[in-house]
Write an enzyme that holds these catalytic residues in place. Structure first.
Site, PDB file in Angstrom:
ATOM      1  N   LEU A 132       0.855  -1.183   0.000  1.00 39.81           N
ATOM      2  CA  LEU A 132       0.000   0.000   0.000  1.00 39.81           C
ATOM      3  C   LEU A 132       0.892   1.234   0.000  1.00 39.81           C
ATOM      4  O   LEU A 132       1.942   1.249   0.649  1.00 39.81           O
ATOM      5  CB  LEU A 132      -0.913   0.017   1.238  1.00 39.81           C
ATOM      6  CG  LEU A 132      -1.883  -1.160   1.406  1.00 39.81           C
ATOM      7  CD1 LEU A 132      -2.668  -1.012   2.708  1.00 39.81           C
ATOM      8  CD2 LEU A 132      -2.834  -1.267   0.223  1.00 39.81           C
ATOM      9  N   ASP A 133       0.469   2.269  -0.723  1.00 37.73           N
ATOM     10  CA  ASP A 133       1.221   3.517  -0.729  1.00 37.73           C
ATOM     11  C   ASP A 133       1.308   4.093   0.681  1.00 37.73           C
ATOM     12  O   ASP A 133       0.496   3.771   1.554  1.00 37.73           O
ATOM     13  CB  ASP A 133       0.548   4.544  -1.650  1.00 37.73           C
ATOM     14  CG  ASP A 133       0.549   4.108  -3.109  1.00 37.73           C
ATOM     15  OD1 ASP A 133       1.446   3.333  -3.491  1.00 37.73           O
ATOM     16  OD2 ASP A 133      -0.349   4.545  -3.856  1.00 37.73           O
ATOM     17  N   ARG A 134       2.267   4.973   0.886  1.00 38.15           N
ATOM     18  CA  ARG A 134       2.485   5.582   2.202  1.00 38.15           C
ATOM     19  C   ARG A 134       1.177   6.105   2.815  1.00 38.15           C
ATOM     20  O   ARG A 134       0.887   5.880   3.993  1.00 38.15           O
ATOM     21  CB  ARG A 134       3.484   6.739   2.075  1.00 38.15           C
ATOM     22  CG  ARG A 134       3.725   7.493   3.380  1.00 38.15           C
ATOM     23  CD  ARG A 134       4.351   8.857   3.106  1.00 38.15           C
ATOM     24  NE  ARG A 134       5.649   8.733   2.487  1.00 38.15           N
ATOM     25  CZ  ARG A 134       6.799   8.690   3.155  1.00 38.15           C
ATOM     26  NH1 ARG A 134       6.800   8.768   4.477  1.00 38.15           N
ATOM     27  NH2 ARG A 134       7.943   8.588   2.508  1.00 38.15           N
TER      28      ARG A 134
END
Length: 344
Positions: A132-134
């Site tokens: 998952l992205d930041r």
């Protein structure tokens, strides 16, 4: 603990143990090699070799090699959604990179899970199955052994898992549901942004289904992703700005009036980097709070300042449906929304 066992049948007597394992378990060639190197195959409780020929009634067992990670433990909250001997599934909070990188060696979810292992008396090698992205929150899957990682990765490549996301999108989405079927690639290898890119130019087939849950009409302005220090806005800081500044930015075409935002549920058939952010942006409905692609929405407050509605992209990995890699049980794991979705 023996992770896998098999009772030899009469018709198996013509085969060596390595062939029986290959026929009855979905071990990859890489894992079979690792089992051999670590003396992890047993016949009736004693170590054995792959070329041994068992008899009817013999018990072949496999113990997965114990492996460890060596990230620095950090006191970062971990919120388990499901856990057993093979999997740890957590509700990732926004603001954290999943895995350490050269530019972000610490303060990641890997560091958080190392601390979680110390607190719970566990020791396993951290294997992230999904990323998952930041600033994306939600379901994050960690396999505790290589077999579980391989099996779940196969499911994702075969598109037999089901990934549901929740997102707030800029503007009022027309129509109650739809599908975006556009290839995604990296137009500039020196930049992190992805975009719609023809497959013959290096793009990958990508499919996103969306369904409108609720529309929220409001008088707002959307900031263009090109805003920088030079043209009047510090990119990524989401700082408030005055009405006079808004008028100037509107005149220069750097902000746009919009009529609200929309809560949507999205289902991914593929799992490309930034897929939802790129596909929804292609429809003109960027993810709310996405400074990279242009999803910063601002609302005029009582003191006359235009204030951003969100400090990060409001994208949440809501649910993952899959087959358990070991028990083969059908699983549905759902993560509650992060607190900053309280804008709703």
């Amino acid at each position: 603990m023996d992770k896998f066992t098999y009772v030899v049948k009469k018709e198996d007597e013509q085969y060596q143990i390595k062939d029986i394992l290959r026929h009855n378990f979905t071990f990859s060639s890489r894992l079979r090699k690792k089992l051999k190197q670590n003396n992890s195959i047993f016949l009736n409780g004693a170590e054995t070799v792959g070329w041994a020929t068992p008899k009817e009634g013999d018990i072949i067992s496999v113990r997965l090699p114990e492996e460890m990670s060596n990230f620095e433990p950090e006191d970062i909250p971990v919120y388990p959604l499901y856990e057993d001997d093979d999997l740890l599934i957590i509700n990732k909070q926004p603001g954290y990179v999943v895995h350490p990188t050269r530019g972000q060696p610490n303060h990641t979810m890997a560091n958080a899970i190392m601390k979680y292992m110390l607190d719970t008396g566990q020791n396993f090698k951290i294997r992230f199955v999904n990323r998952l992205d930041r600033d994306t929150s939600g379901v994050l899957v960690i396999a505790k052994n290589s077999y579980s990682q391989e099996e779940l990765t196969k499911q994702m490549k075969r598109n037999t898992t089901r990934k549901l996301y929740t997102a707030l999108l800029c503007g009022l989405v027309e129509g109650d549901e739809g599908t975006v079927d556009l290839p995604i690639g990296r137009p500039d290898m020196n930049r992190v942004e992805r975009g719609i890119l023809a497959e013959e130019s290096g793009g990958y087939a990508s499919v996103t289904h969306y369904r409108v849950i609720h529309r929220f009409p409001a008088e707002l302005v959307r900031l263009d992703s090109s805003l920088t220090v030079e043209n009047g806005f510090v990119e990524g800081q989401n700082e408030p700005f005055t009405e006079d500044e808004a008028s100037e930015l509107l005149r220069r075409g750097l902000i746009y009036k919009t009529d609200g935002y929309t809560l949507c549920e999205l289902i991914l058939e593929t799992g490309r980097t930034h897929q939802i952010r790129v596909h929804m942006g292609a429809l003109g409905h960027f993810v709310l709070g996405d400074t990279l692609y242009g999803g910063v929405l601002c609302k005029k407050s009582t003191d006359g300042l235009y204030v951003p509605l969100a400090k990060r992209q409001l994208l949440h990995a809501k649910k993952l449906c899959f087959e358990h890699p070991v028990t083969k049980e059908y699983m549905e794991v759902e993560a509650p929304l992060a607190s900053d979705f309280e804008i709703l």
